[in-house]
Structure formats: structure tokens, C-alpha cells
Motif scaffolding. Sequence first.
Motif, PDB file in Angstrom:
ATOM      1  N   ILE A  12       0.838  -1.204   0.000  1.00 35.63           N
ATOM      2  CA  ILE A  12       0.000   0.000   0.000  1.00 35.63           C
ATOM      3  C   ILE A  12       0.872   1.253   0.000  1.00 35.63           C
ATOM      4  O   ILE A  12       0.605   2.211  -0.730  1.00 35.63           O
ATOM      5  CB  ILE A  12      -0.975  -0.025   1.196  1.00 35.63           C
ATOM      6  N   ILE A  13       1.931   1.255   0.784  1.00 33.99           N
ATOM      7  CA  ILE A  13       2.848   2.398   0.796  1.00 33.99           C
ATOM      8  C   ILE A  13       3.476   2.573  -0.576  1.00 33.99           C
ATOM      9  O   ILE A  13       3.588   3.695  -1.081  1.00 33.99           O
ATOM     10  CB  ILE A  13       3.928   2.205   1.886  1.00 33.99           C
ATOM     11  N   ASP A  14       3.883   1.468  -1.204  1.00 36.30           N
ATOM     12  CA  ASP A  14       4.515   1.553  -2.517  1.00 36.30           C
ATOM     13  C   ASP A  14       3.539   2.032  -3.588  1.00 36.30           C
ATOM     14  O   ASP A  14       3.934   2.761  -4.494  1.00 36.30           O
ATOM     15  CB  ASP A  14       5.100   0.197  -2.906  1.00 36.30           C
ATOM     16  N   ARG A  61       3.461   5.673  -3.248  1.00 35.86           N
ATOM     17  CA  ARG A  61       4.770   6.274  -3.498  1.00 35.86           C
ATOM     18  C   ARG A  61       5.074   6.357  -4.991  1.00 35.86           C
ATOM     19  O   ARG A  61       5.843   7.213  -5.426  1.00 35.86           O
ATOM     20  CB  ARG A  61       5.836   5.442  -2.797  1.00 35.86           C
ATOM     21  N   ASP A  62       4.480   5.467  -5.789  1.00 38.30           N
ATOM     22  CA  ASP A  62       4.777   5.393  -7.216  1.00 38.30           C
ATOM     23  C   ASP A  62       4.070   6.525  -7.957  1.00 38.30           C
ATOM     24  O   ASP A  62       2.844   6.572  -8.023  1.00 38.30           O
ATOM     25  CB  ASP A  62       4.333   4.042  -7.764  1.00 38.30           C
ATOM     26  N   HIS A  63       4.863   7.420  -8.522  1.00 38.48           N
ATOM     27  CA  HIS A  63       4.290   8.557  -9.239  1.00 38.48           C
ATOM     28  C   HIS A  63       3.963   8.230 -10.690  1.00 38.48           C
ATOM     29  O   HIS A  63       3.331   9.032 -11.374  1.00 38.48           O
ATOM     30  CB  HIS A  63       5.244   9.751  -9.182  1.00 38.48           C
ATOM     31  N   SER A  64       4.387   7.063 -11.180  1.00 32.11           N
ATOM     32  CA  SER A  64       4.069   6.693 -12.558  1.00 32.11           C
ATOM     33  C   SER A  64       2.650   6.144 -12.681  1.00 32.11           C
ATOM     34  O   SER A  64       2.101   6.112 -13.774  1.00 32.11           O
ATOM     35  CB  SER A  64       5.083   5.672 -13.082  1.00 32.11           C
ATOM     36  N   LEU A  65       2.051   5.697 -11.589  1.00 35.89           N
ATOM     37  CA  LEU A  65       0.659   5.231 -11.615  1.00 35.89           C
ATOM     38  C   LEU A  65      -0.281   6.413 -11.471  1.00 35.89           C
ATOM     39  O   LEU A  65      -0.056   7.308 -10.651  1.00 35.89           O
ATOM     40  CB  LEU A  65       0.398   4.262 -10.463  1.00 35.89           C
ATOM     41  N   ASN A  66      -1.340   6.401 -12.265  1.00 38.13           N
ATOM     42  CA  ASN A  66      -2.338   7.458 -12.072  1.00 38.13           C
ATOM     43  C   ASN A  66      -3.301   7.049 -10.963  1.00 38.13           C
ATOM     44  O   ASN A  66      -3.227   5.941 -10.421  1.00 38.13           O
ATOM     45  CB  ASN A  66      -3.066   7.767 -13.388  1.00 38.13           C
ATOM     46  N   GLY A  67      -4.192   7.924 -10.614  1.00 39.27           N
ATOM     47  CA  GLY A  67      -5.104   7.685  -9.490  1.00 39.27           C
ATOM     48  C   GLY A  67      -6.017   6.494  -9.692  1.00 39.27           C
ATOM     49  O   GLY A  67      -6.333   5.775  -8.736  1.00 39.27           O
ATOM     50  N   TRP A  68      -6.462   6.252 -10.933  1.00 35.84           N
ATOM     51  CA  TRP A  68      -7.355   5.137 -11.186  1.00 35.84           C
ATOM     52  C   TRP A  68      -6.659   3.802 -10.988  1.00 35.84           C
ATOM     53  O   TRP A  68      -7.235   2.872 -10.424  1.00 35.84           O
ATOM     54  CB  TRP A  68      -7.938   5.226 -12.612  1.00 35.84           C
ATOM     55  N   LEU A  69      -5.423   3.699 -11.443  1.00 38.37           N
ATOM     56  CA  LEU A  69      -4.691   2.445 -11.251  1.00 38.37           C
ATOM     57  C   LEU A  69      -4.395   2.201  -9.775  1.00 38.37           C
ATOM     58  O   LEU A  69      -4.424   1.054  -9.313  1.00 38.37           O
ATOM     59  CB  LEU A  69      -3.397   2.453 -12.061  1.00 38.37           C
ATOM     60  N   TYR A 101       1.243  -8.372  -7.340  1.00 37.50           N
ATOM     61  CA  TYR A 101       1.936  -7.090  -7.226  1.00 37.50           C
ATOM     62  C   TYR A 101       3.429  -7.306  -6.986  1.00 37.50           C
ATOM     63  O   TYR A 101       4.266  -6.647  -7.595  1.00 37.50           O
ATOM     64  CB  TYR A 101       1.351  -6.255  -6.084  1.00 37.50           C
ATOM     65  N   LEU A 102       3.766  -8.232  -6.095  1.00 34.14           N
ATOM     66  CA  LEU A 102       5.177  -8.488  -5.810  1.00 34.14           C
ATOM     67  C   LEU A 102       5.903  -9.064  -7.014  1.00 34.14           C
ATOM     68  O   LEU A 102       7.071  -8.753  -7.250  1.00 34.14           O
ATOM     69  CB  LEU A 102       5.312  -9.415  -4.607  1.00 34.14           C
ATOM     70  N   GLY A 116      10.492  -2.671  -9.215  1.00 34.33           N
ATOM     71  CA  GLY A 116      10.197  -1.242  -9.089  1.00 34.33           C
ATOM     72  C   GLY A 116      10.077  -0.814  -7.638  1.00 34.33           C
ATOM     73  O   GLY A 116      10.446   0.306  -7.283  1.00 34.33           O
ATOM     74  N   MET A 117       9.586  -1.722  -6.792  1.00 36.72           N
ATOM     75  CA  MET A 117       9.491  -1.411  -5.365  1.00 36.72           C
ATOM     76  C   MET A 117      10.880  -1.177  -4.791  1.00 36.72           C
ATOM     77  O   MET A 117      11.095  -0.234  -4.030  1.00 36.72           O
ATOM     78  CB  MET A 117       8.818  -2.556  -4.603  1.00 36.72           C
ATOM     79  N   ALA A 118      11.821  -2.033  -5.164  1.00 40.32           N
ATOM     80  CA  ALA A 118      13.187  -1.893  -4.657  1.00 40.32           C
ATOM     81  C   ALA A 118      13.821  -0.604  -5.159  1.00 40.32           C
ATOM     82  O   ALA A 118      14.510   0.098  -4.396  1.00 40.32           O
ATOM     83  CB  ALA A 118      14.019  -3.098  -5.084  1.00 40.32           C
ATOM     84  N   GLU A 119      13.599  -0.262  -6.413  1.00 37.60           N
ATOM     85  CA  GLU A 119      14.163   0.976  -6.959  1.00 37.60           C
ATOM     86  C   GLU A 119      13.584   2.204  -6.262  1.00 37.60           C
ATOM     87  O   GLU A 119      14.308   3.139  -5.928  1.00 37.60           O
ATOM     88  CB  GLU A 119      13.899   1.051  -8.459  1.00 37.60           C
ATOM     89  N   ARG A 120      12.273   2.220  -6.058  1.00 39.05           N
ATOM     90  CA  ARG A 120      11.649   3.368  -5.386  1.00 39.05           C
ATOM     91  C   ARG A 120      12.111   3.475  -3.938  1.00 39.05           C
ATOM     92  O   ARG A 120      12.351   4.573  -3.443  1.00 39.05           O
ATOM     93  CB  ARG A 120      10.129   3.255  -5.463  1.00 39.05           C
TER      94      ARG A 120
END
Length: 131
Positions: free
Chosen positions: A31-33, A36-44, A63-64, A70-74
Motif C-alpha cells: 500500500i505504501i509503494d 509512493r509510485d508517481h508513474s501510476l495514475n489515481g485510477w490504477l 503485485y510483488l 520497481g518497489m526496490a528501486e523506489r
Amino acid sequence: MFFLNSLWDWFWFLFWAFAYVAYLFALIYIIIDVFRDHSLNGWLKAVWLIFLVFVPFITALVYLIARGSGMAERAGRRQQEYEEYSEDYIRSVSFASPTDEIAKAKTLLDAGTITQGEFDALKSKALGNKF
């Protein structure tokens, strides 16, 4: 009938308690990730959260697998931002301005307390240059 009668019952109870807590940590981190991800829009983001609520175990695995790298990079980027911010903050709080440091070093040089080489080293340090 009490369900924790034998040692194996205790073992399984502790195992499943650990698995449940680990699963909760994974859900919270997902949920935190998502936020935190700015590449996802609000709907996704909303779709991921809805699936996490209604089909949590399968959604967490998907998701994992799909976004784990991407989680590790962020997380790494966020850690680097925190370190840079804390270094900047510590530097701004603990040191005087470079002009003040150079002026103090100049007074020490004029008084004969330090040599010209030491003055140059202090000046370079105050300006942020590394030796």
C-alpha cells in the motif's frame, strides 16, 4: 477441548502467527509503494487497492511479482533522498556560512596562529571542496 495441548500445536500456532504478521507487513508495504509510485495514475492506484481489499493474497502475489523490482528501486531512491536531505540539514545547522568560516580563518592567519597552507585548507573546506 483446548487446542494447544501438545508441542506441535504450539509450533503450528507460532508458525501461523508469524505468517500472518509477515503477510500484514507485506500488505502495508504494498500500500505504501502504491502511493509512493508517481508513474501510476489515481485510477490504477484505486484498482490496486480495491483488489487488495477483496482478493488480498492473490493481489499481493501479483503485485510483488509484477512490480517487485520497481518497489526496490523506489525504496532505494527514497532512502537516497532521505540521506541527502539529512546531510543538507545537518550541514545547514552545524556549520556557519562559508564567509564566516573564511573570515575566522583569516583572523587566525593575520594573528599568526595558522600558516598560509592551513588557511588555504580551511578556505577550501569552507567552500565545500574535498581534499
